[in-house]
Structures are given as C-alpha cells and as structure tokens.
Write a protein that holds these residues in place. Sequence first.
Motif, PDB file in Angstrom:
ATOM      1  N   GLY A 264       0.809  -1.211   0.000  1.00 53.82           N
ATOM      2  CA  GLY A 264       0.000   0.000   0.000  1.00 53.82           C
ATOM      3  C   GLY A 264       0.841   1.259   0.000  1.00 53.82           C
ATOM      4  O   GLY A 264       0.553   2.223  -0.724  1.00 53.82           O
TER       5      GLY A 264
ATOM      6  N   THR B 166       2.660   1.644  -3.591  1.00 50.44           N
ATOM      7  CA  THR B 166       1.779   2.082  -4.682  1.00 50.44           C
ATOM      8  C   THR B 166       1.270   3.500  -4.447  1.00 50.44           C
ATOM      9  O   THR B 166       1.097   4.265  -5.403  1.00 50.44           O
ATOM     10  N   THR B 167       1.051   3.879  -3.199  1.00 47.47           N
ATOM     11  CA  THR B 167       0.593   5.235  -2.900  1.00 47.47           C
ATOM     12  C   THR B 167       1.672   6.262  -3.227  1.00 47.47           C
ATOM     13  O   THR B 167       1.401   7.308  -3.834  1.00 47.47           O
TER      14      THR B 167
ATOM     15  N   HIS C   6       1.377   9.211  -6.147  1.00 48.64           N
ATOM     16  CA  HIS C   6       1.540  10.643  -5.878  1.00 48.64           C
ATOM     17  C   HIS C   6       2.696  11.228  -6.679  1.00 48.64           C
ATOM     18  O   HIS C   6       2.612  12.364  -7.175  1.00 48.64           O
TER      19      HIS C   6
ATOM     20  N   ARG D  81      -7.381   2.726  -8.946  1.00 47.87           N
ATOM     21  CA  ARG D  81      -6.007   2.360  -8.596  1.00 47.87           C
ATOM     22  C   ARG D  81      -5.962   1.170  -7.644  1.00 47.87           C
ATOM     23  O   ARG D  81      -4.888   0.706  -7.275  1.00 47.87           O
ATOM     24  N   GLU D  82      -7.131   0.652  -7.240  1.00 44.27           N
ATOM     25  CA  GLU D  82      -7.155  -0.363  -6.196  1.00 44.27           C
ATOM     26  C   GLU D  82      -6.656  -1.725  -6.655  1.00 44.27           C
ATOM     27  O   GLU D  82      -6.293  -2.572  -5.848  1.00 44.27           O
TER      28      GLU D  82
ATOM     29  N   VAL E 260      -4.377   1.283   1.166  1.00 46.56           N
ATOM     30  CA  VAL E 260      -4.345   2.524   0.384  1.00 46.56           C
ATOM     31  C   VAL E 260      -5.511   3.440   0.715  1.00 46.56           C
ATOM     32  O   VAL E 260      -5.412   4.660   0.555  1.00 46.56           O
ATOM     33  N   TYR E 261      -6.638   2.890   1.163  1.00 40.74           N
ATOM     34  CA  TYR E 261      -7.802   3.718   1.476  1.00 40.74           C
ATOM     35  C   TYR E 261      -8.071   3.841   2.976  1.00 40.74           C
ATOM     36  O   TYR E 261      -9.039   4.496   3.374  1.00 40.74           O
TER      37      TYR E 261
ATOM     38  N   THR F  42      -0.421   7.275   4.783  1.00 36.28           N
ATOM     39  CA  THR F  42      -1.842   7.615   4.640  1.00 36.28           C
ATOM     40  C   THR F  42      -2.386   8.360   5.850  1.00 36.28           C
ATOM     41  O   THR F  42      -3.478   8.929   5.784  1.00 36.28           O
TER      42      THR F  42
ATOM     43  N   PRO G  34     -10.246   8.869   3.466  1.00 40.21           N
ATOM     44  CA  PRO G  34      -9.900   9.538   2.202  1.00 40.21           C
ATOM     45  C   PRO G  34     -10.790  10.730   1.877  1.00 40.21           C
ATOM     46  O   PRO G  34     -10.372  11.639   1.176  1.00 40.21           O
TER      47      PRO G  34
END
Length: 411
Positions: A23, A26-27, A31, A118-119, A159-160, A201, A206
Amino acid sequence: MNRRNLEFGCGIVVVGLVAGVAGVATTLLLHAVEHLTYHYSFGSLLEGVTGASPVRRAVGPMIGGALAGLGWWMLRRRVEVPGLSATIANHRPLPRLPLTLDAGLQVFLVGSGASLGREGAPRQFAAVLGDLGTSRWALTPRDREILLACAAGAGLAAVYSVPVGGALFAVRIMLKTWHPRAVGAALITSSLAVAVASPVTHAAAPLDWPNPQLSYLLTGFALLLAPLSFGVGLAFNRIMDLARPAKTPTSWLLIPAIAAAGLLIGICSIHWPELPGNGKSILTVSLDSGMTLTAAAMIFLLKPIITAVFLRAGAVGGMLTPALATGSALGSIVALSINTWTEHPVSVAAVSLTCAAGVLAITQRAPVWAALFVWELARPPWWVLLPFLVAATAAHGLRVLSERRNTAQAK
C-alpha cells in the motif's frame, strides 16, 4: 497448536505487514506520477489539475498513456498476465514478476490522469509479496487461498485506510465465505496493513465528511434512490463489459490507443478538472456540494464513457472508484435537482454517498460490503450507515428479482 495452525498464524502476520508495504509503495508511486504529470508539489490531484495549464492538462495524460501502453506492449509480448482472483481461486501459482510490473503500469497510468481505479495495483502487489513471504511454508491449498485473498483485501485496506472494507472484500468478494478462519484472518491482515501504511496515509478517511444537518428520513429516501442506483449500476456494468476486448491486446497499437484515451480525458479535464484519476476528485466535490447541476450531469455521463474508452484501448485498472464516482454524480444530480425546485433542501453529501453505495452494490454484487466501504471512506456518524445499507440492499434485491424473472422467462 499443530504445525498447520502455527504456520497459518505466522502467515497472517506476514501477509498483513507486506500488504501494508504494498500500500505504501503504490501510494508513493501514484503521488509521484500525479505531481510529475500536473507539476504541483502539495495538495490533492484535483488541486493539481485545477492549477495546471490547459496544455499540460491535455498533453500530460496523453504522454502517460503512451508510456503505459509501451510498457504493456513490451510486457504482454513476452508473458500473459492472468487475473488475480481467478489465479487465487484456482490454486495456480502466481506469476510474480508479470503481476508486479502490471500493477506498476496501472498505478502509472492512473497517476497520469486515466479514468480507472487504482485499487487493483495494491491488491496484486500485496498478493505477490504475500506469496513470496509464505512460499516456503507447508500451507494447504485452502490456507494459501485464504492468505492470498486476505493479502489482496489488505492491500485495498492499506491505500484507502478501510480495515473493515478491506477485510470484507477478501471474505465476501474474493473468497465468498463467512468461515471464521477466513474472517479472522482478513480482519487481522487488513488492520495490520492499515497500521503499516499509516505513516503515509495517516490512517485518515480519504474523504472529508462535511457534517451537514441530516434527518433520519434519509433512510426512507434511500429506498426511493435504490431503483436509480440499480439502473445506473446495471448500465455501468454493461458499458464496461462491452468495452473490454475479447482478448487482451498485445500489439503495438496499445501505445497510440491508450495515448488517445489519455488525450481525450485531458481535453475533457480543461472544462471538468474532476474527471482525471480514479474518481476521488468527483467524490470530494460531491461531498463539498461544489458541483452545479450541469457539471454533475456532464460528469455523470463522461466518467463511465471515458473509463470504457481506456478499457477498450487495452488499459487495465480497477472499477470500484469509477463506479463510486458515477454513483456519487448521480446522487449530486438528484440532490441538486431537489434543492433547485423545492423549499426543503436535502444534503448533497449524504444523497451522493447513498447513491454511490447503491451503485457499488450492483457492480460488485456485495451490498453489505458496499455500504461499509462507502461509510469507511468518509466516516460520517454511525447511523448514516443505515441509509447506505438500505440503498445497497434494496438495489441488490432489485437485481436479484430481475435475474430471477429473466431466468423464468428463459425457461
């Protein structure tokens, strides 16, 4: 404790930790590509797109699409990239390098403005790392399936920042079970992944809930929204099914095709800067009540169409957030119409997310998960989960009735 349970327990911890790493990776990549494409340093993607020049808005996604198309062309010429869910369910070995490269290209394309979710990328990368971390253990095929599905769900959670949503994704959508062994593993892995990813995160929702004045009548209104969500969800699925190529494109035409799709969304973003990306910008504006009725209608039409164009061009990406964004735009249209023509205004934020939950329940066939996932994204008051559940389960119920009627007519 026997060896099987010991290794399964250790596998849960390893999977949760590496899913958090997936996570984070990829985040950060997402960005970095967003900032490079739209040339901004701080703030959200919407702020970056809004501050970019019209030329950069148009050309940036086109260049990103061409580079992603080049990457997929080089990758697919050499190896086949299988679907993650089918590979796990059929107990086949994961092709680690192809899945990792494919995940990186997905993130790169979405970061450059593509209208895709993007998940999928963190799910793939987390499953690859989970498989790598547990490959030498004597796991049964079923235990391996559970751990890899939990890795995929935990990647989504990371990620979320949605631990319950990630766990339910693994249990209900990938494994389709309520077995305590799977549920417990999913909850632990998703929680660990969110904790590991929290330095990036910040474990924050989010979406920013605007805390509007709400009435419990929203729950009854959710029933009225269910048929709209049902229709839009079916239409969304139908459009995406028609757009997907029968065979995965492998020719060099991937490069100009995805570049053209990028140029299309780039040109559209000159007038509607909410369109680029996975759909978070649309959800953000919906919650802020920042759209006009005309803008909401255009975004509602353009988001699924442009998403389908990317799929047709041969790109790969998630469908969760594009479906959410489409449902959110639908809710904005309903709420803004009511507020325009009546003296009894409704909350645009609440209606938008209620419709989003209903549409997501149709596209994913998982009403409980859809309601909880939407709730975790914004984290409004607890009772607002009830209208989300009502809209999602009612829309799903309409789908079940429709399928039964079609089956009866076919006989």
